[in-house]
Design a protein around this motif. Structure first.
Motif, PDB file in Angstrom:
ATOM      1  N   LEU A  20       9.259   3.031  -4.132  1.00 38.43           N
ATOM      2  CA  LEU A  20       9.856   2.495  -2.916  1.00 38.43           C
ATOM      3  C   LEU A  20      10.067   0.991  -3.026  1.00 38.43           C
ATOM      4  O   LEU A  20       9.320   0.292  -3.709  1.00 38.43           O
ATOM      5  N   SER A  21      11.094   0.501  -2.334  1.00 36.41           N
ATOM      6  CA  SER A  21      11.337  -0.933  -2.210  1.00 36.41           C
ATOM      7  C   SER A  21      11.557  -1.268  -0.738  1.00 36.41           C
ATOM      8  O   SER A  21      11.912  -0.391   0.069  1.00 36.41           O
ATOM      9  N   PHE A  22      11.374  -2.568  -0.401  1.00 33.51           N
ATOM     10  CA  PHE A  22      11.477  -2.985   0.996  1.00 33.51           C
ATOM     11  C   PHE A  22      12.266  -4.281   1.127  1.00 33.51           C
ATOM     12  O   PHE A  22      12.058  -5.236   0.382  1.00 33.51           O
ATOM     13  N   GLY A  23      13.178  -4.301   2.100  1.00 34.14           N
ATOM     14  CA  GLY A  23      13.860  -5.517   2.521  1.00 34.14           C
ATOM     15  C   GLY A  23      13.469  -5.785   3.963  1.00 34.14           C
ATOM     16  O   GLY A  23      13.542  -4.883   4.802  1.00 34.14           O
ATOM     17  N   ILE A  24      13.068  -7.009   4.279  1.00 31.31           N
ATOM     18  CA  ILE A  24      12.464  -7.309   5.580  1.00 31.31           C
ATOM     19  C   ILE A  24      13.282  -8.346   6.330  1.00 31.31           C
ATOM     20  O   ILE A  24      13.580  -9.427   5.804  1.00 31.31           O
ATOM     21  N   GLY A  25      13.652  -8.017   7.568  1.00 26.18           N
ATOM     22  CA  GLY A  25      14.378  -8.954   8.417  1.00 26.18           C
ATOM     23  C   GLY A  25      13.424  -9.845   9.197  1.00 26.18           C
ATOM     24  O   GLY A  25      12.218  -9.607   9.241  1.00 26.18           O
ATOM     25  N   HIS A  31       0.835  -1.200   0.000  1.00 22.32           N
ATOM     26  CA  HIS A  31       0.000   0.000   0.000  1.00 22.32           C
ATOM     27  C   HIS A  31       0.876   1.258   0.000  1.00 22.32           C
ATOM     28  O   HIS A  31       0.588   2.225  -0.729  1.00 22.32           O
ATOM     29  N   LEU A  32       1.943   1.239   0.784  1.00 23.12           N
ATOM     30  CA  LEU A  32       2.862   2.379   0.817  1.00 23.12           C
ATOM     31  C   LEU A  32       3.495   2.608  -0.556  1.00 23.12           C
ATOM     32  O   LEU A  32       3.662   3.756  -0.991  1.00 23.12           O
ATOM     33  N   GLN A  33       3.859   1.523  -1.226  1.00 26.28           N
ATOM     34  CA  GLN A  33       4.448   1.645  -2.560  1.00 26.28           C
ATOM     35  C   GLN A  33       3.481   2.338  -3.525  1.00 26.28           C
ATOM     36  O   GLN A  33       3.885   3.195  -4.318  1.00 26.28           O
ATOM     37  N   GLN A  34       2.228   1.962  -3.463  1.00 22.84           N
ATOM     38  CA  GLN A  34       1.229   2.553  -4.358  1.00 22.84           C
ATOM     39  C   GLN A  34       0.963   4.016  -4.027  1.00 22.84           C
ATOM     40  O   GLN A  34       0.887   4.868  -4.920  1.00 22.84           O
ATOM     41  N   GLU A  35       0.841   4.314  -2.736  1.00 28.03           N
ATOM     42  CA  GLU A  35       0.524   5.679  -2.316  1.00 28.03           C
ATOM     43  C   GLU A  35       1.691   6.633  -2.563  1.00 28.03           C
ATOM     44  O   GLU A  35       1.490   7.799  -2.898  1.00 28.03           O
TER      45      GLU A  35
END
Length: 243
Positions: A137-142, A124-128
């Motif tokens: 935006l991109s995300f890497g998750i631990g 949702h953050l990527q779309q907004e």
């Protein structure tokens, strides 16, 4: 009026710098904070940290644009993105914290409560984000950790995941950390680095003739790969600390 707005923005920026410094100290040590969170909850509350049995770090990064970016634009975009992320994340959970750690294109998001649908919210953050900014935006998750002193571990996993995807040229990705097997670790190293080690260190094992020798060769290379990766992580931490 304009001076009051400027003064207020500078105060908030200074407060955030203090928060970022504390977070940097947490991710650059394997021993956690020298100040106990359980004994000093008020101190950590000022820095948007709370005692919890659940922590997960998500690295959020602005994807590189094709055109040349000047430093003034990058700095302004960073601050605007930071404020935007903070404002939308607090609507999901007031205990979600966001930190800077010395990179003008990346942010560290710290979950301090378990969220079943956090990946959907990242989408949702990527779309907004694209509605307000021209980048993505991109995300890497631990992985999640259960102790405050282990936050650095989740951070390392998230940052490693993000950097690998970005180095591969991916954009608008959402990747969760997973341990890599031997073959994948080997592929991360350039052939010109592996071959000298194989020839000079392994000797006859460089060209094994039976199953036992093949396993010994694999084990020896694996140990060497781990040492190289640890050296890279140490260098990365030193560069973050310098920044």
């Amino acid at each position: 009026m304009s001076f009051a707005i400027y003064k207020d923005s500078r105060i908030r920026a200074t407060e955030q710098e203090d928060v970022n410094l504390l977070f940097s100290s947490l991710i650059n040590t394997t021993e956690g904070s020298p100040i106990s969170l359980e004994s000093n909850p008020d101190f950590f509350e000022r820095y948007h940290l709370k005692d919890s049995a659940y922590y997960k770090v998500i690295i959020c990064g602005i994807d590189p644009a094709g055109d040349i970016e000047n430093s003034e634009y990058v700095n302004e975009r960073y601050q605007l993105t930071f404020e935007w992320l903070k404002s939308v994340l607090v609507t999901l959970d007031p205990n979600i914290s966001i930190f800077g750690f010395g990179d003008s294109n990346k942010f560290a998001i710290l979950l301090q409560d378990k969220h079943e649908y956090y990946q959907a919210y990242c989408r949702h953050l990527q779309q907004e984000y694209k509605k307000f900014f021209k980048e993505s935006l991109s995300f890497g998750i631990g992985n999640e950790v259960s102790d405050f002193t282990q936050i650095h571990s989740s951070f390392v996993e998230a940052l490693e995941t993000f950097d690998i995807c970005q180095d591969e040229g991916a954009t608008e990705f959402l990747e969760v950390y997973r341990p890599r097997n031997f073959e994948e670790l080997l592929q991360l190293l350039p052939a010109d680095k592996v071959r000298p080690f194989v020839l000079s260190t392994l000797g006859d094992l460089a060209f094994p003739q039976n199953t036992k020798d093949k396993e010994l060769k694999k084990h020896s290379i694996y140990i060497w790969i781990i040492s190289v990766i640890l050296q890279k992580l140490q260098t990365k931490f030193l560069s973050i600390e310098t920044l």
